[in-house]
Enzyme design. Structure first.
Site, short mmCIF file in Angstrom:
data_model
loop_
_atom_site.label_atom_id
_atom_site.label_comp_id
_atom_site.label_asym_id
_atom_site.label_seq_id
_atom_site.Cartn_x
_atom_site.Cartn_y
_atom_site.Cartn_z
CG ASP A 49 -0.31 -0.02 2.43
OD1 ASP A 49 0.84 -0.16 2.70
OD2 ASP A 49 -1.02 0.14 3.59
CB SER A 50 4.67 1.81 -0.05
OG SER A 50 4.84 0.63 -0.77
CD GLU A 120 0.70 -1.69 8.13
OE1 GLU A 120 0.41 -0.92 9.08
OE2 GLU A 120 1.18 -1.07 7.01
CD GLU A 187 7.93 -0.67 7.35
OE1 GLU A 187 6.98 -1.16 6.90
OE2 GLU A 187 8.29 0.68 7.05
O1 KIV Z 1 3.59 -0.95 1.63
C1 KIV Z 1 4.75 -1.52 1.38
O2 KIV Z 1 5.49 -1.43 0.57
C2 KIV Z 1 5.19 -2.64 2.55
C3 KIV Z 1 6.66 -2.70 2.67
C4 KIV Z 1 7.30 -1.50 3.20
C5 KIV Z 1 6.95 -3.97 3.44
O3 KIV Z 1 4.46 -2.91 3.54
#
Ligand code: KIV
Length: 286
Positions: A49-50, A120, A187
């Site tokens: 979701d980044s 998460e 993380e």
């Molecule tokens: O959303 C993302 O890119 C992630 C990574 C940082 C593990 O969860």
């Protein structure tokens, strides 16, 4: 009779079976082109979701909607053939109840074709992870710095740098493994804690800012390519693609302004004799 090409993809159990073995390699991917390039070199592709921050310019991952994840997830599945594709469950799509989490994750799996989802949270997500895995959804967990909780944490803060934070995080790792998660992202975590969790936890740990002690590593692709304006300390830039793009764009703009592009080799002529473009036809178009 049609012959179907069946490409064997890495599965969630394959990843689970890599505990303590050769390090697991992973990167984020948000679209088909990059998925195709990364696919032969990684074990799994994460549609993180980044993408809300990286692709859509959001301040955090909190506003990312489920439909955005599904759209990018489907593109990554189309662009890849062998890696496991894991799609992030965005904030608000799973925390409320195991039921809601299952329903939304099932939608993600049906509409993208991915092989697993990630969510998460540690201990508090145990019941949900168990409910989902028992009903056919492989779950990767994510603990330590959990960006969807940025407002509760008061920022993107490294976890476990003080000894008194360790117990809660170790309990999170234990709970999600017991609940049936097939692996866990650690993380933004102090190395000593990541090492302890990796040692005690029966499922593979995938580190991002959590040291080389983990069973595997993941980075955001744009960060490691040098495309992001700012990167955290834990990112190594393996290329400077941002600089390469800028210099290519400068050359393009220069050539267009000087009428050097498009050149004859980039231009369609008419077929046959009429194809010869004289100075006159160039000027008048007739
Ligand atoms: O959303 C993302 O890119 C992630 C990574 C940082 C593990 O969860």
């Amino acid at each position: 009779m049609s012959i179907q090409k069946i490409a064997k993809r890495v599965t969630a159990p394959d990843i689970a079976g890599r505990k303590g073995g050769e390090p697991i390699v992973s990167l984020t991917a948000y679209h088909a082109h990059t998925a195709r390039i990364l696919d032969p070199h990684v074990d799994f592709l994460l549609v993180g979701d980044s993408l809300g921050m990286v692709m859509h310019g959001l301040e955090s991952t909190v506003p990312v909607p489920l439909d955005m994840m599904i759209m990018h997830g489907a593109a990554v599945v189309r662009g890849s053939a062998r890696s496991l594709v894991v799609v992030d469950m965005p904030f608000g799509s799973y925390e409320e109840s195991p039921n809601l989490a299952f329903r939304n994750a099932a939608r993600v799996m049906k509409e993208t074709g991915c092989g697993a989802v990630k969510l998460e949270g540690g201990k508090r997500m145990g019941e949900t992870i168990n409910y989902m895995t028992e009903r056919g959804i492989p779950v990767m967990a994510h603990i330590g710095l959990t960006p969807q909780s940025v407002h509760v944490m008061g920022g993107f803060k490294t976890q476990g740098r003080k000894r008194d934070e360790w117990t809660a995080i170790e309990e999170d790792a234990k709970a999600i493994a017991e609940a049936g998660a097939f692996s866990v992202v650690l993380e933004g975590m102090a190395e000593l804690l990541a090492a302890r969790i990796t040692k005690s936890c029966p499922i593979p740990t995938i580190g991002i800012g959590a040291s080389a002690e983990c069973d595997g590593q993941i980075l955001v692709l744009e960060d490691m390519l040098g495309l992001s304006p700012r990167v955290p300390k834990f990112v190594k830039e393996f290329a400077k693609i941002g600089d390469a793009i800028e210099s290519a764009v400068q050359s393009y703009a220069k050539d267009v302004r000087a009428r050097k592009f498009p050149a004859p080799e980039h231009t369609y002529a008419m077929k046959g004799k009429a194809g010869a473009v004289t100075k006159k036809t160039k000027m008048t178009g007739s």
